[in-house]
Design an enzyme around this catalytic site. Structure first.
Site, mmCIF file in Angstrom:
data_model
loop_
_atom_site.group_PDB
_atom_site.id
_atom_site.type_symbol
_atom_site.label_atom_id
_atom_site.label_comp_id
_atom_site.label_asym_id
_atom_site.label_seq_id
_atom_site.Cartn_x
_atom_site.Cartn_y
_atom_site.Cartn_z
ATOM 1 N N HIS A 133 -39.301 -6.063 -30.150
ATOM 2 C CA HIS A 133 -38.713 -6.118 -28.807
ATOM 3 C C HIS A 133 -38.977 -4.826 -28.035
ATOM 4 C CE1 HIS A 133 -35.502 -7.259 -25.843
ATOM 5 N NE2 HIS A 133 -35.474 -5.943 -25.695
ATOM 6 N N GLU A 134 -38.595 -3.710 -28.621
ATOM 7 C CA GLU A 134 -38.746 -2.443 -27.901
ATOM 8 C C GLU A 134 -40.215 -2.093 -27.686
ATOM 9 O OE1 GLU A 134 -36.361 -1.215 -26.352
ATOM 10 O OE2 GLU A 134 -34.801 -2.399 -27.326
#
Length: 701
Positions: A489-490
């Site tokens: 995600h990041e």
């Protein structure tokens, strides 16, 4: 999440910094590769004089632009604004990063004093009436200037900032707005500092290892280490993370310990002490209402959503309300399944929030024979990063990575990698700060140390931060599959920043609307379970054996499991946020907990069993960061990314060509185009709800 720092301050004398410019490490761009911050030579004492020097420089530059006798042009006003404040820009970026991820009392003191200068969009200099007049003059004749799309976007952004700073208000109202902004900035800082302290103080301390039954030897060793680090040798500490539910709850078999941990989390910032955040929240709500009204909006939500993809608060509210019924139905099914397990074990109690994760894990195991602890030996963090996250980026976008051990960092556990294009051309720099520390804010986020800009000749230097449980010394560095998702995600945010290709930093990369910025990050999560990606990173940390096929199959089958809970806690938090920021002027409210209870009851969701992911009193996204009236964006962007993933599936899946298409049409565009237009060009249609409901297992059966 993408971390937007809304901090605040008062201006102090620049005399000391001007007298000793050589002592200011921010005076000139860093000489390190990519102008990376030289943490080896940045000390806490550098920030105050650096802020003073930066503020003095920016004031002088702004005065020169505002008082320019020449007629205003795009170059002598808008581009000049974009070039201004270099020192302040460098110091605020590094300082914001440290106060979020590695704070201390010295930094907190500067933070309290300099808050309003820490957020570019809230910069007090946007209140300069002469400068506002010049920008307005350019905007009024914009149609005749033959500006390109990026120039138009930059002009609109700066004018919007001036309007929001009170450019269209009377002098008296501008003064009122300035006072409100100063108060909000200080209160936001105060909230953050209180919450960090409350979260640290709220950690559960137990006396005996038996109370932590279920955590296993490694988990108990980690709890003992956490206790020793706090000067509590002989005891065991479970630190709190930022969310309502805590990582240990799926494993703890002692019900009293589970309830104690939940209670510590639920009431962390409601102890009636110096770290109680409720009075701060009420002040912020009232001030936000006043600010929105002053600028011509009925509510803070209406004020906030103007430049978002959703456009209006009604659109966002209606979107969420439409999800209540299918989510509540899923919650009812899940409660029944969990209670059935409890009754079968003759538990003799009705399921409560602190029981959910433990018994949901049992349901999961019964239905899918999956225990998350079984997956951890196959998930060594750096293997996941390099052979999973990086490999997916290579397959989609042709990127390659080389570790740089010569780049200074602010914590010894961090790692840094240089990123290269497919043709070997340098693209940017990536930092990873994954392990939890008591002086780090909760959650996970991405931001920039250096922003991409053709005007400035800079390439991006980006960091990812998380709060994974750090293993005890000598233990393998294993993570959960949820942590793996967070890593993907990041890094999705990081890709959005790395692919930035703009002339102007203000509209570059991730400088997009709140309900668009989470789309690339959520989309990137899909590749965690892509077969050829998973096969490379999911190998046993000792033997190198691949994760067994049956275990992989169980993970995939369990993807839609427990979505009434997982999605329900997110939806409840988003509606709580929107309710706080939809309060109109003259509304009567004064009890944080009573308002919260009323709002949650009105959703129809089963909040008795599935409490919101964040309670009002520790909802840092909306009081201490930049997500006020914007938490719905996580759901909105999930809808968007599921549409894009459906397009990928229909067009060959993970291919280099598809990755390039996404990069060209969205990831490299920054804030230069209308969000709806970018989405439609990518997919060929408007956003549809069906792919999202299907992915969450919420479609009607």
């Amino acid at each position: 999440m993408l971390r937007t720092f809304l901090l605040a301050a008062t201006a102090l004398s620049a005399t000391a910094a001007i007298a000793q410019p050589a002592a200011n490490p921010f005076e000139k761009p860093s000489t390190l590769p990519y102008q990376a911050p030289d943490f080896a030579h940045i000390e806490d004492r550098d920030f105050e004089p650096a802020f003073a020097a930066g503020i003095a420089q920016e004031k002088a530059e702004i005065a020169k632009i505002a008082n320019n006798p020449a007629a205003p042009t795009f170059d002598n006003t808008i581009v000049a604004l974009e070039r201004s404040g270099e020192i302040l820009g460098r110091v605020r970026i590094v300082f914001s990063a440290l106060t979020q991820a590695n704070t201390n009392p010295a930094l907190a003191k500067v933070q309290a004093a300099r808050a309003q200068w820490l957020s570019e969009s809230d910069d007090p200099l946007y209140g300069d009436p002469k400068l506002a007049a010049r920008v307005k003059a350019i905007r009024d004749k914009a149609e005749s200037l033959n500006l390109d799309a990026e120039q138009k976007a930059l002009l609109d952004l700066h004018w919007q900032r001036f309007v929001r700073a009170g450019a269209a208000l009377s002098p008296a109202d501008r003064a009122t707005l300035t006072g409100i902004n100063q108060q909000l900035a200080s209160l936001s800082i105060g909230f953050r500092q209180k919450l960090i302290a409350a979260t640290k103080a709220g950690a559960l301390v137990v006396d005996r290892p038996e109370q932590l039954a279920g955590l296993g030897e490694d988990g108990i060793a980690t709890a003992a280490l956490a206790a020793r680090e706090r000067g509590l040798a002989g005891k065991y500490v479970l630190p709190l993370q930022n969310t309502t539910l805590q990582p240990a709850l799926p494993s703890l078999t002692d019900r009293a310990t589970r309830q104690a941990l939940f209670d510590k989390s639920w009431t962390r910032a409601e102890q009636g002490d110096a770290n109680d955040t409720r009075a701060t929240i009420l002040e912020m709500v009232n001030l936000r209402i006043r600010k929105a009204n002053l600028l011509g909006y009925p509510t803070w939500a209406d004020f906030t959503l103007v430049d978002n993809m959703a456009k209006t608060a009604d659109t966002a509210r209606n979107f969420m309300t439409g999800l209540d019924a299918p989510t509540a139905a899923a919650q009812a099914r899940e409660v029944a399944e969990i209670q059935k397990v409890i009754d079968a074990e003759k538990g003799g109690f009705q399921v409560q929030p602190w029981d959910w994760d433990l018994y949901a894990e049992k349901v999961r195991k019964a239905k899918f024979d999956l225990n998350e602890e079984d997956t951890k030996p196959y998930l060594e963090i750096w293997k996941v990063l390099q052979d999973g996250v990086f490999y997916a980026a290579n397959q989609l976008y042709g990127l390659s990575f080389k570790e740089r051990k010569d780049i200074p960092v602010y914590d010894p556990d961090m790692r840094v990698f240089e990123v290269f294009e497919e043709n070997g051309k340098p693209l940017g720099l990536m930092y990873f700060d994954y392990w939890k520390r008591d002086n780090k804010a909760g959650g996970a986020w991405m931001s920039n140390f250096v922003r991409q800009s053709k005007l400035d000749g800079t390439k991006p230097a980006i960091y990812n931060v998380a709060n994974f449980a750090k293993p005890a010394p000598g233990q393998p560095q294993l993570v959960t599959f949820e942590d793996v998702r967070t890593m993907f995600h990041e890094f999705g945010h990081a890709l959005h920043g790395l692919f930035a290709n703009q002339t102007y930093a203000s509209i570059s990369g991730t400088a997009v609307a709140r309900d668009f910025v989470e789309f690339p990050s959520q989309f990137n999560e899909h590749w965690a379970l892509e077969p050829r990606v998973l096969a490379r990173y999911a190998v046993h940390y000792e033997t190198g054996a691949p994760m067994p096929a049956d275990l992989v199959a169980k993970i995939k089958k369990a993807e839609k499991f427990n979505q009434g809970y997982a999605f329900g806690e997110l939806l409840a938090a988003a509606q709580l946020d929107m309710a706080w920021h939809s309060i109109p002027a003259n509304a009567r409210f004064g009890d944080v907990d009573a308002f919260e209870a009323q709002v949650l009851k009105g959703t129809g969701l089963d909040v008795a069993h599935v409490p919101p992911r964040y309670r009002t009193s520790y909802f840092n996204h909306i009081w201490g960061s930049g997500y006020s009236a914007g938490y719905y964006a996580y759901i909105w962007t999930d809808m968007i990314e599921e549409n894009v993933y459906a397009w990928f599936e229909a067009n060959g899946g993970m291919t280099r060509a598809n990755g390039q298409r996404l990069r060209d049409l969205i990831l490299s565009r920054g804030r230069t185009r209308d969000y709806g237009a970018m989405f439609r060009e990518m997919t060929g249609h408007d956003p549809e709800l069906a792919p999202f409901l299907k992915s969450r297992g919420l479609s009607p059966e």
